[in-house]
Design an enzyme around this catalytic site. Structure first.
Site, PDB file in Angstrom:
ATOM      1  N   LYS A  49       0.848  -1.199   0.000  1.00  9.70           N
ATOM      2  CA  LYS A  49       0.000   0.000   0.000  1.00  9.70           C
ATOM      3  C   LYS A  49       0.883   1.249   0.000  1.00  9.70           C
ATOM      4  O   LYS A  49       1.895   1.290   0.705  1.00  9.70           O
ATOM      5  CB  LYS A  49      -0.888  -0.017   1.246  1.00  9.70           C
ATOM      6  CG  LYS A  49      -1.925   1.099   1.314  1.00  9.70           C
ATOM      7  CD  LYS A  49      -2.792   0.948   2.562  1.00  9.70           C
ATOM      8  CE  LYS A  49      -3.950   1.936   2.574  1.00  9.70           C
ATOM      9  NZ  LYS A  49      -4.829   1.760   3.754  1.00  9.70           N
ATOM     10  N   SER A  90      -9.858   1.547   2.737  1.00  2.00           N
ATOM     11  CA  SER A  90      -8.979   2.315   1.894  1.00  2.00           C
ATOM     12  C   SER A  90      -7.892   1.479   1.206  1.00  2.00           C
ATOM     13  O   SER A  90      -7.318   1.945   0.212  1.00  2.00           O
ATOM     14  CB  SER A  90      -8.288   3.400   2.727  1.00  2.00           C
ATOM     15  OG  SER A  90      -7.409   2.828   3.660  1.00  2.00           O
ATOM     16  N   SER A 133     -10.157  -0.650   6.971  1.00  2.00           N
ATOM     17  CA  SER A 133      -9.498  -0.501   5.667  1.00  2.00           C
ATOM     18  C   SER A 133      -8.714  -1.712   5.171  1.00  2.00           C
ATOM     19  O   SER A 133      -8.277  -1.723   4.020  1.00  2.00           O
ATOM     20  CB  SER A 133      -8.564   0.706   5.691  1.00  2.00           C
ATOM     21  OG  SER A 133      -9.289   1.893   5.588  1.00  2.00           O
TER      22      SER A 133
END
Lengths: 486, 95
Positions: free
Chosen positions: A76, A151, A175
């Site tokens: 990420k 997310s 997330s």
């Protein structure tokens, strides 16, 4: 070797160890997939040259003792990577190249893995559909017009599409778990303090926790083992002996007590979620666990509490983006204050501004007690609910999300309906306890659905074992057709 | 609670974010909805509850007050959008 990237991380590690595949060959297979996977928009930055160099170095001097020998990993884009730009999905950090490495990625690299690329995410991890990223929305490989969740949407999408063998995300209110549920993958949010937050772009520091996102539960255990552990540089890091999660992984869950909280049965929840929950209960019961009805009475207050605490911390954390020390600076404005105001207006997207304003408001003079202190008191009650429940049970089973993945654009203009996505995941962040999502079934449109297991502080092994048992018995099969390659 | 446009403008000033009139309008609508949702918390009596300030069951670690890092001025300046060899450069503050 045909279709090596279809394999789980654990299988790939074994193939490397048995010398059936070389790291370079493996890396090329993933690079090939990433190149063909542009339509998913899951990568912000590719790091192919680095990956190929590292893979060749590994092949010349292999070390098979490591947990992740010669494994390329995309992560990420919230984890700072030395010399590789780290954007947090924001225009503010579009050209930010850290000159240091986050503790977690350092740990992964020291176990033999190397960086393949940086994955798209909601801006500063604020979002539940990966539609708030400055770099555009991410597509769910399961279906063309569907969000991957957020997310950590780029992480979930890349993983499910075989663009990385495993990945890491961050979870402030769901997330990791929500995108895992939306893509038929496994995601774990560890106990607060188990994985170092050092070098991760901060959102809400009392809630943020990084964790693994993987294809299987065994992979999840392996990744957690590699990334967890004490770090002097994070003052909230827990100082304890490292666990050997993968070696201790077992399907034997006999005698474990599983709580079913009645408050997680929310109005308007589709039948298929109810059925999925029943399926999960049935599996655990057949495997010898005891199912116990419990109550977490303050559950309905978790989301309102979260939407005070998280924006408050975010408004404070994001005060650092002033156009002076690093990141974007607006060319407009003649005074220092104007420069600040224009920089932050142009550099942040709508959702980030919304949350900074909520946070600033609840912390401002005259409102602080009514909102922020009130929320901290309710947070205490929510934590006590879990403390009480865990005197009776070893873990709690709930749905991961109130529905399957939704269409791109469907909830974009309605913040509240977007926030409601995290209704089942937020409580674990508020209480600082571990929780994971494991794929168990599908909705009527064949979209994946996950169940969530919530555990005692540092109860990751119990969660992994329960998830392992559900994975083996649920018959969930990932059936993604690579429509984006056509 | 209704968050009117003046409150939005004041809060944006505190947060150092400039907003045009259209944005102020839409944020007033969004934040009013969000605060209506948040105010559900007023249903619970929390008079006897102490606020949770840390989820860790111990206080933060301390360390010896000793320099362990430093001398990295160039590294710190590296990512600044406007700098010279020694300093960050900002618009003029004092006439």
């Amino acid at each position: 070797m045909q279709n090596i990237t279809k394999n789980s991380l654990t299988e790939i590690v074994n193939l490397i160890k048995k010398k059936e595949i070389k790291s370079e060959e493996l890396t090329n297979a993933y690079i090939d997939n990433v190149k063909k996977g542009k339509k998913l928009n899951s990568f912000i930055t590719e790091s192919f040259d680095n990956a190929l160099t590292k893979s060749k170095n590994f092949d010349i001097k292999p070390n098979y003792e490591l947990l992740l020998p010669g494994i390329p990993l995309a992560v990420k884009d919230l984890f700072c990577t030395n010399g590789v730009r780290t954007t947090a999905g924001s225009k503010m950090l579009e050209n930010f190249v850290p000159n240091y490495e986050s503790t977690i990625t350092s740990k992964l690299w020291s176990e033999g893995a190397f960086l393949l690329g940086k994955l798209n995410c909601d801006e500063y991890a604020m979002g539940s559909s990966n539609e708030t990223s400055f770099f555009g929305n991410v597509v769910n490989p399961v279906k063309e017009n569907i969000v991957p969740g957020g997310s950590s949407g780029g992480s979930a999408s890349a993983l499910a599409a075989d663009l990385t063998p495993a990945t890491i995300g961050t979870d402030t209110g769901g997330s990791i778990r929500q995108p895992a549920s939306f893509t038929g993958t496994v995601g774990l949010k560890p106990t607060y303090g188990l994985c170092s937050r050092w070098g991760i772009v901060a959102f809400a520091s009392s809630l943020d926790q990084a964790g693994p996102m993987t294809k299987t539960v065994s992979d999840c255990a392996l990744m957690l083992e590699a990334m967890s552990g004490f770090d002097q540089k994070d003052s909230t890091s827990i100082d304890r002996k490292k666990e050997n999660y993968s070696k201790k992984l077992t399907q034997n869950i006999k005698g474990l007590k599983i709580g079913i909280p009645k408050e997680y049965r929310v109005d308007g929840m589709p039948n298929e979620i109810e059925e999925l929950w029943e399926k999960g209960k049935k599996i655990l019961k057949e495997e010898g666990a005891e199912i116990i009805d419990i109550s977490l009475p303050h559950t309905e207050y978790a989301l309102p509490t979260y939407y005070i605490v998280a924006p408050a911390e975010a408004s404070s954390n994001l005060a650092r983006y002033d156009g002076v020390k690093y990141g974007f600076r607006s060319s407009k404005g003649s005074s220092l204050i104007e420069m600040y105001e224009n920089t932050r207006s142009e550099g942040f997207g709508d959702e980030v501004k919304r949350r900074i304003l909520i946070g600033t408001y609840v912390l401002s003079s005259g409102y602080y007690d009514a909102y922020y202190i009130k929320a901290q008191k309710v947070r205490q009650l929510i934590k006590s609910d879990f403390d009480n429940a865990f005197t009776k049970v070893d873990a709690i089973l709930t749905p991961s999300t109130p529905s399957a993945a939704f269409k791109i654009g469907e909830k974009k203009n309605d913040p509240i309906s977007m926030y409601l996505n995290d209704i089942f995941t937020v409580p674990a962040n508020l209480a600082g306890i571990p929780a994971m999502s494991v794929p168990v079934g599908r909705d009527k449109n064949n979209l994946p659905l996950g169940l969530q297991l919530i555990g005692k502080p540092l109860g990751e092994q119990t969660l992994l074992n329960l998830a392992f048992s559900m994975e083996c018995k649920s018959n969930f099969k990932q059936d993604i057709i690579k429509w984006w390659e056509k | 609670m209704f968050i009117d446009k003046d409150k939005i403008k004041h809060t944006a000033k505190l947060a150092r974010i400039s907003l045009d009139e259209k944005k102020v309008e839409s944020l007033s609508k969004d934040l009013s909805n969000i605060f209506n949702f948040i105010e559900k918390l007023n249903k619970i009596n929390t008079d006897k509850i102490s606020p949770l300030t840390s989820i860790l069951d111990r206080s933060l670690r301390t360390r010896e007050d000793k320099v362990t890092d430093g001398g990295i001025r160039d590294k710190i300046l590296e990512n600044s959008p406007n700098k010279n060899e020694e300093f960050f450069i900002v618009p003029k503050v004092i006439e």
